[in-house]
Every structure is written in C-alpha cells, then in structure tokens.
Design a protein around this motif. Structure first.
Motif, PDB file in Angstrom:
ATOM      1  N   PRO A 134      18.826  -2.827   1.205  1.00 48.92           N
ATOM      2  CA  PRO A 134      19.550  -3.232   0.146  1.00 48.92           C
ATOM      3  C   PRO A 134      20.612  -4.451   0.543  1.00 48.92           C
ATOM      4  N   PRO A 135      20.966  -5.289  -0.367  1.00 53.30           N
ATOM      5  CA  PRO A 135      21.847  -6.479  -0.072  1.00 53.30           C
ATOM      6  C   PRO A 135      23.285  -5.691   0.550  1.00 53.30           C
ATOM      7  N   ILE A 136      23.711  -6.453   1.587  1.00 52.52           N
ATOM      8  CA  ILE A 136      25.026  -6.033   2.298  1.00 52.52           C
ATOM      9  C   ILE A 136      26.377  -6.929   1.555  1.00 52.52           C
ATOM     10  N   ILE A 137      26.931  -5.878   1.267  1.00 50.96           N
ATOM     11  CA  ILE A 137      28.240  -6.675   0.608  1.00 50.96           C
ATOM     12  C   ILE A 137      29.430  -6.344   1.468  1.00 50.96           C
ATOM     13  N   GLU A 138      30.195  -7.224   1.819  1.00 48.83           N
ATOM     14  CA  GLU A 138      31.428  -7.102   2.590  1.00 48.83           C
ATOM     15  C   GLU A 138      32.701  -7.254   1.716  1.00 48.83           C
ATOM     16  N   ARG A 139      33.542  -6.251   2.067  1.00 48.12           N
ATOM     17  CA  ARG A 139      34.709  -6.403   1.379  1.00 48.12           C
ATOM     18  C   ARG A 139      35.912  -7.206   2.203  1.00 48.12           C
ATOM     19  N   CYS A 149      20.207  -1.773  -7.846  1.00 45.63           N
ATOM     20  CA  CYS A 149      21.404  -0.902  -7.678  1.00 45.63           C
ATOM     21  C   CYS A 149      20.796   0.611  -7.314  1.00 45.63           C
ATOM     22  N   GLU A 150      19.484   0.850  -7.602  1.00 48.01           N
ATOM     23  CA  GLU A 150      18.984   2.254  -7.334  1.00 48.01           C
ATOM     24  C   GLU A 150      18.076   2.363  -6.067  1.00 48.01           C
ATOM     25  N   LEU A 151      17.835   1.110  -5.691  1.00 50.23           N
ATOM     26  CA  LEU A 151      16.596   1.289  -4.415  1.00 50.23           C
ATOM     27  C   LEU A 151      17.444   1.387  -3.285  1.00 50.23           C
ATOM     28  N   GLY A 152      17.087   2.228  -2.372  1.00 45.01           N
ATOM     29  CA  GLY A 152      17.868   2.309  -0.904  1.00 45.01           C
ATOM     30  C   GLY A 152      16.986   1.631   0.068  1.00 45.01           C
ATOM     31  N   ALA A 153      16.835   1.898   1.136  1.00 43.87           N
ATOM     32  CA  ALA A 153      16.064   1.309   2.137  1.00 43.87           C
ATOM     33  C   ALA A 153      14.839   2.142   2.358  1.00 43.87           C
ATOM     34  N   TRP A 154      13.982   1.074   2.533  1.00 40.93           N
ATOM     35  CA  TRP A 154      12.469   1.505   2.672  1.00 40.93           C
ATOM     36  C   TRP A 154      11.729   0.691   3.717  1.00 40.93           C
ATOM     37  N   PHE A 155      10.672   1.510   4.458  1.00 36.98           N
ATOM     38  CA  PHE A 155       9.601   0.706   5.151  1.00 36.98           C
ATOM     39  C   PHE A 155       8.611   0.576   4.385  1.00 36.98           C
ATOM     40  N   VAL A 156       7.881  -0.776   4.270  1.00 37.97           N
ATOM     41  CA  VAL A 156       7.072  -1.087   3.261  1.00 37.97           C
ATOM     42  C   VAL A 156       5.758  -1.557   4.041  1.00 37.97           C
ATOM     43  N   HIS A 169       0.714  -1.309   0.042  1.00 39.60           N
ATOM     44  CA  HIS A 169       0.213   0.116   0.045  1.00 39.60           C
ATOM     45  C   HIS A 169       0.759   1.284   0.034  1.00 39.60           C
ATOM     46  N   ASP A 170       2.090   1.107   0.649  1.00 38.24           N
ATOM     47  CA  ASP A 170       2.775   2.324   0.802  1.00 38.24           C
ATOM     48  C   ASP A 170       4.221   2.045   1.445  1.00 38.24           C
ATOM     49  N   ILE A 171       5.335   3.016   0.635  1.00 41.73           N
ATOM     50  CA  ILE A 171       6.420   2.909   1.014  1.00 41.73           C
ATOM     51  C   ILE A 171       7.135   4.115   1.342  1.00 41.73           C
ATOM     52  N   HIS A 172       7.969   4.040   2.636  1.00 39.02           N
ATOM     53  CA  HIS A 172       8.676   5.273   3.176  1.00 39.02           C
ATOM     54  C   HIS A 172      10.059   4.912   3.204  1.00 39.02           C
ATOM     55  N   PRO A 173      10.790   5.859   2.212  1.00 42.18           N
ATOM     56  CA  PRO A 173      12.295   5.809   2.318  1.00 42.18           C
ATOM     57  C   PRO A 173      12.683   5.992   3.736  1.00 42.18           C
ATOM     58  N   LEU A 174      13.948   5.208   4.249  1.00 41.24           N
ATOM     59  CA  LEU A 174      14.394   5.465   5.396  1.00 41.24           C
ATOM     60  C   LEU A 174      15.568   6.488   5.590  1.00 41.24           C
ATOM     61  N   SER A 175      15.491   7.174   6.718  1.00 44.00           N
ATOM     62  CA  SER A 175      16.853   8.186   6.667  1.00 44.00           C
ATOM     63  C   SER A 175      17.913   7.397   6.715  1.00 44.00           C
TER      64      SER A 175
END
Length: 163
Positions: free
Chosen positions: A146-151, A123-130, A49-55
């Motif tokens: 987003p997926p977490i990549i470790e170096r 690649c373009e999508l950040g963090a969201w509450f859905v 129904h709604d999505i909110h970007p996370l700070s």
C-alpha cells in the motif's frame, strides 16, 4: 468450538468439486517459485494468475528494506501502521511523484484484481504477492505494498508506493 458435523475429509472435498489434487492446485494457480523468472512492477503485469496476502511480519520486513536511489533505507526504524486516509488530505512528497500518478493508482489498481473476490479499493487493500505474466507472457512476480504515508508534524505526506 469444533463442529465435526461440518467437517469433511480432503478427498470428499475434492470429490464434491469434481477435482483431483493436481487439478485443484491448477485451478487455484498455486505459484511455484521455480515458475517465475523475474520480479516486475505491478503495472507491468499483463495477466494476474494468483495473489497471496503478506503476513504483517513480511510486509514490515519489505517496507523496512525499501531503498532510495542513493541506497538510503528511510523506513528501517519506522513504526509501521495500517491506516485509511482521504487522498485529498495527503501531500505528495517526492519530486517526480505527481498528483495525477496518485489518481491513476486510485483509479487503476482495482482492475488488476478484478478476477479475485477481494475488496480492492486502495484503502482496503493490504500487502500482496502477485503472480502472473508480464507483457511478453513470462511468469513473473510483483509485490504490491500500500502507499506509504509519512507523518511530519500535522502534515501527511505520501512518499512511496505511487509509482
């Protein structure tokens, strides 16, 4: 620079939309914390129904508190950055995370956000509450990170976010 000639009052805005304040909130599906009863994985969300970007601060806070099955918090002191990677350059680092799971996320994620005018490539999508409904129609909340990549030296290993 402020441009008063382009400003309108809230009532004029709602009048132009032919809505009142309640109808406006209803059209936007503004979430009420009292309305969702449980937190579910995004894959279990039937209707969004709604999505909110996370700070940035909230996203880093959530990532730093991710726990492993044994309660370890591997990202508690990590430096978090947002970056784009070619999926072909990534290694899969978890025992039960398979490349086909990663491919499924890459291909399936945009369908969750098809009703919203946002870029939804991985690649373009950040963090969201859905906010939406689960398979039984119960109001629910999901958190997309987003997926977490470790170096690890020169190796880039996808460790979380692909389940």
């Amino acid at each position: 620079m402020k441009t008063p000639e382009w400003e309108i009052g809230k009532e004029e805005f709602l009048k132009r939309l032919n809505l009142n304040g309640n109808m406006f909130a209803q059209q936007l599906h503004l979430p009420d914390p009292e309305k969702f009863s449980h937190i579910i994985p995004l894959r279990d969300m039937k209707i969004v129904h709604d999505i909110h970007p996370l700070s940035w601060d909230i996203a880093v806070h959530l990532i730093s508190r991710i726990r492993t099955m044994n309660g370890h918090m591997p990202f508690i002191r990590s430096t978090i950055k947002l970056a784009k990677f070619d999926p072909k350059t990534l290694e899969v680092g978890q025992k039960y995370a398979y490349r086909e799971n990663l491919t499924g996320v890459l291909e399936g994620l945009p369908s969750f956000f098809r009703n919203f005018m946002i870029s939804s490539g991985i690649c373009e999508l950040g963090a969201w509450f859905v906010f939406g409904e689960d398979m039984e129609g119960t109001s629910s909340l999901s958190c997309y990170l987003p997926p977490i990549i470790e170096r690890h030296g020169k190796r880039l290993v996808i460790m979380d976010g692909i389940h």
